[in-house]
Design a protein around this motif. Sequence first.
Motif, PDB file in Angstrom:
ATOM      1  N   HIS A  98       1.531  -1.296 -10.288  1.00 17.16           N
ATOM      2  CA  HIS A  98       1.223  -0.944 -11.713  1.00 17.16           C
ATOM      3  C   HIS A  98       2.080   0.053 -11.935  1.00 17.16           C
ATOM      4  CE1 HIS A  98      -2.614  -3.184 -11.763  1.00 17.16           C
ATOM      5  NE2 HIS A  98      -2.950  -2.428 -10.646  1.00 17.16           N
ATOM      6  N   LYS A  99       2.361   0.301 -13.191  1.00 14.89           N
ATOM      7  CA  LYS A  99       3.386   1.314 -13.768  1.00 14.89           C
ATOM      8  C   LYS A  99       2.673   2.851 -13.634  1.00 14.89           C
ATOM      9  CE  LYS A  99       6.532   2.774 -17.294  1.00 14.89           C
ATOM     10  NZ  LYS A  99       7.134   2.457 -18.756  1.00 14.89           N
ATOM     11  N   ILE A 118       8.787  -5.404  -2.055  1.00 15.32           N
ATOM     12  CA  ILE A 118       8.037  -4.306  -2.610  1.00 15.32           C
ATOM     13  C   ILE A 118       8.495  -3.648  -3.776  1.00 15.32           C
ATOM     14  CG2 ILE A 118       6.233  -2.677  -2.221  1.00 15.32           C
ATOM     15  CD1 ILE A 118       5.670  -4.229   0.383  1.00 15.32           C
ATOM     16  N   ALA A 119       9.684  -2.845  -3.232  1.00 16.75           N
ATOM     17  CA  ALA A 119      10.289  -1.748  -4.093  1.00 16.75           C
ATOM     18  C   ALA A 119      10.719  -2.751  -5.515  1.00 16.75           C
ATOM     19  CB  ALA A 119      11.486  -1.399  -3.185  1.00 16.75           C
ATOM     20  N   LYS A 120      11.158  -3.654  -5.107  1.00 17.05           N
ATOM     21  CA  LYS A 120      11.910  -4.430  -6.212  1.00 17.05           C
ATOM     22  C   LYS A 120      10.726  -4.899  -7.297  1.00 17.05           C
ATOM     23  CE  LYS A 120      14.328  -9.032  -7.345  1.00 17.05           C
ATOM     24  NZ  LYS A 120      14.974 -10.066  -6.732  1.00 17.05           N
ATOM     25  N   GLY A 121       9.619  -4.948  -6.700  1.00 16.90           N
ATOM     26  CA  GLY A 121       8.461  -5.347  -7.661  1.00 16.90           C
ATOM     27  C   GLY A 121       7.928  -4.124  -8.553  1.00 16.90           C
ATOM     28  N   HIS A 122       7.850  -3.022  -7.908  1.00 13.26           N
ATOM     29  CA  HIS A 122       7.835  -1.694  -8.374  1.00 13.26           C
ATOM     30  C   HIS A 122       8.715  -1.341  -9.465  1.00 13.26           C
ATOM     31  CE1 HIS A 122       4.326   0.111  -6.507  1.00 13.26           C
ATOM     32  NE2 HIS A 122       4.720  -0.214  -5.556  1.00 13.26           N
ATOM     33  N   ALA A 123      10.173  -1.726  -9.248  1.00 15.78           N
ATOM     34  CA  ALA A 123      11.322  -1.522 -10.211  1.00 15.78           C
ATOM     35  C   ALA A 123      10.885  -2.284 -11.377  1.00 15.78           C
ATOM     36  CB  ALA A 123      12.426  -1.820  -9.736  1.00 15.78           C
ATOM     37  N   GLN A 124      10.635  -3.560 -11.401  1.00 18.17           N
ATOM     38  CA  GLN A 124      10.299  -4.519 -12.184  1.00 18.17           C
ATOM     39  C   GLN A 124       9.032  -4.146 -12.985  1.00 18.17           C
ATOM     40  OE1 GLN A 124      10.225  -8.405  -9.936  1.00 18.17           O
ATOM     41  NE2 GLN A 124      12.318  -8.434 -10.348  1.00 18.17           N
TER      42      GLN A 124
END
Length: 281
Positions: A98-99, A118-124
């Motif tokens: 989540h943001k 996972i890091a990419k998902g958080h960035a997106q």
Amino acid sequence: MSTTILKKRILIPGRVTEMTLDAPEIAAKAKPGNFVILRVAEDGERFPLTIADADAGKGTITIVYLVLGKSTAILDSLGEGDAVLDLCGPLGRATDIHKVGTVICVGGGTGIAAMHHIAKGHAQAGNKVVSVIGARSADLLLFEEELSKFSHEVLIATDDGSKGQKGFVTQVLKERLESDPEVKEVVAVGPVPMMRAVAEVTRPFGVKTVVSLNSIMVDGIGMCGACRVRVDDSIRFACVDGPEFDAHKVDFGELMMRLGSYVPQEKQSYKCYCECHGKES
């Protein structure tokens, strides 16, 4: 189902390899935190690998593995155009993203590749991502370039000081937590001792900390019970309840003990394979 190897890239010669697989059905549903189960030979074992990246448009997934035993050695003997006999996924619960603000993603060894997705998902999701990666030396670091494409910062620690800060990722993490009160979450993927150390670093700060557990796994769908882990004094199955759990509630001691259950047999199997194929074990 079988799958074709579209691309093979040696990340660390003789140790770590990246493969891009043709798997449109898996790529269409794969999310950060998911993993796949592979079988490379008719008489081979099933083993799990975390999805390092997925491209739904191209219908591909990326896996990264350490050549550690017989099964990964057989997988590593395959090349572009060859087929992996069986591939099942995506499995496991996806990362709860989540943001939230600032998220620190910590990776060690081949766990850096798993942490990448996972890091990419958080960035997106709009989070500020600080990636912290570590290895024994600069030549053993993985995915620095890939992480720099979407991370706000990539902080490096090496045991010998050949790149970044000399020491461990936990030192870098602690310094960042002390200087940045806006960190809302920490994600760690890598060797169990590293994840355990990360949990102890973050505990005094009260920061939510998530780890991806690499417990022994057979079927990956909750039937065999081999992947059981103790979380908050309850038994959970990493394949269907995880693989991600609250780091502050994981019994790392029991996890490490269970991971050592078949080490002698694994070493013997790998030794026999290497002797039969003229390789060094």
